[in-house]
Scaffold this motif. Sequence first.
Motif, mmCIF file in Angstrom:
data_model
loop_
_atom_site.group_PDB
_atom_site.id
_atom_site.type_symbol
_atom_site.label_atom_id
_atom_site.label_comp_id
_atom_site.label_asym_id
_atom_site.label_seq_id
_atom_site.Cartn_x
_atom_site.Cartn_y
_atom_site.Cartn_z
ATOM 1 N N ARG A 2 6.135 23.387 -21.499
ATOM 2 C CA ARG A 2 6.706 23.585 -22.956
ATOM 3 C C ARG A 2 6.639 25.212 -22.999
ATOM 4 O O ARG A 2 5.580 25.818 -23.105
ATOM 5 N N TYR A 3 8.024 25.456 -23.245
ATOM 6 C CA TYR A 3 8.032 26.921 -23.332
ATOM 7 C C TYR A 3 8.247 27.303 -24.875
ATOM 8 O O TYR A 3 8.464 26.564 -25.786
ATOM 9 N N THR A 4 8.137 28.672 -25.235
ATOM 10 C CA THR A 4 8.243 29.058 -26.440
ATOM 11 C C THR A 4 9.091 30.178 -26.030
ATOM 12 O O THR A 4 9.230 30.603 -25.250
ATOM 13 N N VAL A 14 15.523 25.281 -19.510
ATOM 14 C CA VAL A 14 15.072 24.391 -20.736
ATOM 15 C C VAL A 14 15.996 23.354 -21.221
ATOM 16 O O VAL A 14 17.169 23.583 -20.909
ATOM 17 N N SER A 30 18.079 22.041 -30.789
ATOM 18 C CA SER A 30 16.795 22.231 -31.076
ATOM 19 C C SER A 30 16.137 22.224 -29.786
ATOM 20 O O SER A 30 16.248 21.515 -28.789
ATOM 21 N N PHE A 31 15.328 23.295 -29.771
ATOM 22 C CA PHE A 31 14.457 23.600 -28.686
ATOM 23 C C PHE A 31 13.020 23.777 -28.853
ATOM 24 O O PHE A 31 12.438 24.522 -29.766
ATOM 25 N N HIS A 32 12.443 22.378 -28.638
ATOM 26 C CA HIS A 32 10.991 22.095 -29.181
ATOM 27 C C HIS A 32 10.670 22.190 -30.442
ATOM 28 O O HIS A 32 9.782 22.871 -31.176
#
Length: 79
Positions: A2-4, A14, A30-32
């Motif tokens: 899980r990246y930020t 990602v 939407s990315f996480h």
Amino acid sequence: MRYTFDQLKLGDVVEAEVVDVVSPNELIVSFHGDLMRVSNKSRQILRIHQQVQLRVVSVQPLSFQLLEANKNRGYQVRV
């Protein structure tokens, strides 16, 4: 993994989900859970709920290349 946004490095790949198609040239993904407005510079039509893979091509400013199922083509999206 899980990246930020602050953990992304050049070359990371990602996955994001298309949540809105503003126009044929602009989408929201939407990315996480974080939303990003991206420019679609290809002529590919993307649909809501479609999963896309993004490769980090720059971290300052943050910029991605969309990886298509046909890995011979790609296009730039910038946030």
